[in-house]
Motif scaffolding. Structure first.
Motif, PDB file in Angstrom:
ATOM      1  N   UNK A  37       0.830  -1.209   0.000  1.00  0.00           N
ATOM      2  CA  UNK A  37       0.000   0.000   0.000  1.00  0.00           C
ATOM      3  C   UNK A  37       0.862   1.256   0.000  1.00  0.00           C
ATOM      4  N   UNK A  38       1.920   1.239   0.807  1.00  0.00           N
ATOM      5  CA  UNK A  38       2.836   2.385   0.857  1.00  0.00           C
ATOM      6  C   UNK A  38       3.477   2.625  -0.501  1.00  0.00           C
ATOM      7  N   UNK A  39       3.989   1.551  -1.105  1.00  0.00           N
ATOM      8  CA  UNK A  39       4.665   1.690  -2.391  1.00  0.00           C
ATOM      9  C   UNK A  39       3.740   2.137  -3.499  1.00  0.00           C
ATOM     10  N   UNK A  40       2.539   1.555  -3.547  1.00  0.00           N
ATOM     11  CA  UNK A  40       1.603   1.902  -4.614  1.00  0.00           C
ATOM     12  C   UNK A  40       1.081   3.328  -4.460  1.00  0.00           C
ATOM     13  N   UNK A  41       0.708   3.697  -3.236  1.00  0.00           N
ATOM     14  CA  UNK A  41       0.110   5.022  -3.036  1.00  0.00           C
ATOM     15  C   UNK A  41       1.112   6.140  -3.316  1.00  0.00           C
ATOM     16  N   UNK A  42       2.245   6.096  -2.626  1.00  0.00           N
ATOM     17  CA  UNK A  42       3.224   7.168  -2.797  1.00  0.00           C
ATOM     18  C   UNK A  42       3.968   7.042  -4.129  1.00  0.00           C
ATOM     19  N   UNK A  43       4.127   5.807  -4.609  1.00  0.00           N
ATOM     20  CA  UNK A  43       4.758   5.626  -5.908  1.00  0.00           C
ATOM     21  C   UNK A  43       3.908   6.178  -7.035  1.00  0.00           C
ATOM     22  N   UNK A  44       2.602   5.901  -6.985  1.00  0.00           N
ATOM     23  CA  UNK A  44       1.704   6.428  -8.012  1.00  0.00           C
ATOM     24  C   UNK A  44       1.641   7.946  -7.953  1.00  0.00           C
ATOM     25  N   UNK A  45       1.632   8.494  -6.747  1.00  0.00           N
ATOM     26  CA  UNK A  45       1.643   9.955  -6.606  1.00  0.00           C
ATOM     27  C   UNK A  45       2.891  10.543  -7.252  1.00  0.00           C
ATOM     28  N   UNK A  46       4.028   9.908  -7.024  1.00  0.00           N
ATOM     29  CA  UNK A  46       5.271  10.400  -7.609  1.00  0.00           C
ATOM     30  C   UNK A  46       5.299  10.278  -9.119  1.00  0.00           C
ATOM     31  N   UNK A  47       4.746   9.178  -9.638  1.00  0.00           N
ATOM     32  CA  UNK A  47       4.704   8.994 -11.089  1.00  0.00           C
ATOM     33  C   UNK A  47       3.826  10.063 -11.736  1.00  0.00           C
ATOM     34  N   UNK A  48       2.670  10.336 -11.133  1.00  0.00           N
ATOM     35  CA  UNK A  48       1.798  11.389 -11.656  1.00  0.00           C
ATOM     36  C   UNK A  48       2.487  12.746 -11.591  1.00  0.00           C
ATOM     37  N   UNK A  49       3.166  12.999 -10.480  1.00  0.00           N
ATOM     38  CA  UNK A  49       3.894  14.265 -10.328  1.00  0.00           C
ATOM     39  C   UNK A  49       4.961  14.407 -11.412  1.00  0.00           C
ATOM     40  N   UNK A  50       5.717  13.328 -11.646  1.00  0.00           N
ATOM     41  CA  UNK A  50       6.775  13.371 -12.658  1.00  0.00           C
ATOM     42  C   UNK A  50       6.193  13.592 -14.046  1.00  0.00           C
ATOM     43  N   UNK A  51       5.098  12.903 -14.337  1.00  0.00           N
ATOM     44  CA  UNK A  51       4.479  13.033 -15.655  1.00  0.00           C
ATOM     45  C   UNK A  51       3.950  14.446 -15.879  1.00  0.00           C
ATOM     46  N   UNK A  52       3.289  15.004 -14.875  1.00  0.00           N
ATOM     47  CA  UNK A  52       2.748  16.358 -15.010  1.00  0.00           C
ATOM     48  C   UNK A  52       3.865  17.391 -15.110  1.00  0.00           C
ATOM     49  N   UNK A  53       4.946  17.174 -14.358  1.00  0.00           N
ATOM     50  CA  UNK A  53       6.075  18.105 -14.408  1.00  0.00           C
ATOM     51  C   UNK A  53       6.711  18.126 -15.789  1.00  0.00           C
ATOM     52  N   UNK A  54       6.931  16.940 -16.364  1.00  0.00           N
ATOM     53  CA  UNK A  54       7.549  16.872 -17.687  1.00  0.00           C
ATOM     54  C   UNK A  54       6.620  17.422 -18.767  1.00  0.00           C
ATOM     55  N   UNK A  55       5.318  17.176 -18.614  1.00  0.00           N
ATOM     56  CA  UNK A  55       4.372  17.717 -19.595  1.00  0.00           C
ATOM     57  C   UNK A  55       4.316  19.237 -19.503  1.00  0.00           C
ATOM     58  N   UNK A  56       4.413  19.761 -18.286  1.00  0.00           N
ATOM     59  CA  UNK A  56       4.407  21.211 -18.104  1.00  0.00           C
ATOM     60  C   UNK A  56       5.647  21.832 -18.750  1.00  0.00           C
ATOM     61  N   UNK A  57       6.798  21.179 -18.593  1.00  0.00           N
ATOM     62  CA  UNK A  57       8.027  21.677 -19.208  1.00  0.00           C
ATOM     63  C   UNK A  57       7.935  21.623 -20.728  1.00  0.00           C
ATOM     64  N   UNK A  58       7.309  20.553 -21.245  1.00  0.00           N
ATOM     65  CA  UNK A  58       7.168  20.423 -22.695  1.00  0.00           C
ATOM     66  C   UNK A  58       6.272  21.521 -23.256  1.00  0.00           C
ATOM     67  N   UNK A  59       5.157  21.775 -22.568  1.00  0.00           N
ATOM     68  CA  UNK A  59       4.237  22.818 -23.025  1.00  0.00           C
ATOM     69  C   UNK A  59       4.905  24.182 -22.961  1.00  0.00           C
ATOM     70  N   UNK A  60       5.668  24.412 -21.888  1.00  0.00           N
ATOM     71  CA  UNK A  60       6.330  25.704 -21.729  1.00  0.00           C
ATOM     72  C   UNK A  60       7.392  25.966 -22.774  1.00  0.00           C
ATOM     73  N   UNK A  61       8.041  24.893 -23.255  1.00  0.00           N
ATOM     74  CA  UNK A  61       9.120  25.081 -24.220  1.00  0.00           C
ATOM     75  C   UNK A  61       8.741  24.784 -25.649  1.00  0.00           C
ATOM     76  N   UNK A  62       7.480  24.436 -25.877  1.00  0.00           N
ATOM     77  CA  UNK A  62       7.057  24.073 -27.226  1.00  0.00           C
ATOM     78  C   UNK A  62       6.768  25.306 -28.064  1.00  0.00           C
ATOM     79  N   UNK A  63       7.325  25.311 -29.272  1.00  0.00           N
ATOM     80  CA  UNK A  63       7.056  26.390 -30.229  1.00  0.00           C
ATOM     81  C   UNK A  63       6.228  25.898 -31.410  1.00  0.00           C
TER      82      UNK A  63
END
Length: 206
Positions: free
Chosen positions: A15-41
């Motif tokens: 439960x610990x691994x899935x809950x906090x791991x999934x939160x981290x994966x979502x955070x990483x995905x959103x962070x990278x997508x935000x960087x892509x949108x910010x730098x996309x021309x």
């Protein structure tokens, strides 16, 4: 009695691994997508506006999109904000934490989950008895190895480059932590051999 404790320990680590791991994966995905949108021309094609979204032009002649009284510079940012709100509705704690602390927690969670995978592998494929497995300490070691992986991710770029600020690719770090946790024995042996060789060479140079 020991079997009950072992099952409880495995369940809690899962439960610990899935809950906090999934939160981290979502955070990483959103962070990278935000960087892509910010730098996309990339030139955007005209698309149909989603329900509740209106398009306007500001006083400087720049186009904007408005939803629920909030203005956005692109439809991609509206979509990203919707994803962030969905993630925050489940993991409402991580929006208040510093980015480095989120990486710290996620590395621990995925490292522990990786060690848990190795235990389940022994149960499923090697016919091991659950009473013979260290169902608490093995995942604990994996979680601590996740911290080591995080530290190495900061340390190596500083050693081999002159950059003072290290930007870690979160998705890569997360899965490195999990794989290191899965092969914790081999990972520690690899580190020990590397540091041993380094210390020997450093001693000779002195």
């Amino acid at each position: 009695m020991k079997s009950i404790f072992s099952y409880i320990s495995l369940t809690l680590w899962l439960l610990f691994g899935l809950y906090f791991g999934l939160a981290g994966i979502l955070y990483a995905d959103l962070t990278e997508e935000k960087e892509f949108i910010g730098g996309s021309n990339q030139v955007k094609k005209e698309v149909q506006l989603p329900p509740g979204v209106t398009k306007g032009i500001d006083s400087l002649g720049n186009a904007y999109y408005e939803m629920n009284g909030v203005k956005f510079t692109s439809l991609e940012k509206i979509k990203l904000r919707g994803q962030e709100e969905a993630a925050e509705s489940v993991f409402n704690w991580y929006k208040t934490l510093p980015n480095k602390l989120i990486l710290f927690i996620t590395s621990m969670a995925l490292g522990g989950l990786g060690s848990l995978i190795s235990l389940v592998k022994k149960l499923a494929l090697e016919n091991a008895r659950i009473d013979d497995l260290r169902t608490f300490w093995h995942p604990m070691l994996g979680a601590l190895i996740g911290i080591i992986v995080l530290g190495i991710s900061y340390l190596i770029p500083i050693i081999i480059t002159t950059e003072s600020e290290v930007e870690i690719r979160a998705t890569t770090l997360i899965f490195l932590s999990m794989f290191a946790g899965m092969y914790s024995k081999e990972f520690l042996a690899f580190l020990e051999s590397r540091f041993s060789n380094y210390l020997k060479q450093h001693g000779k140079n002195e």
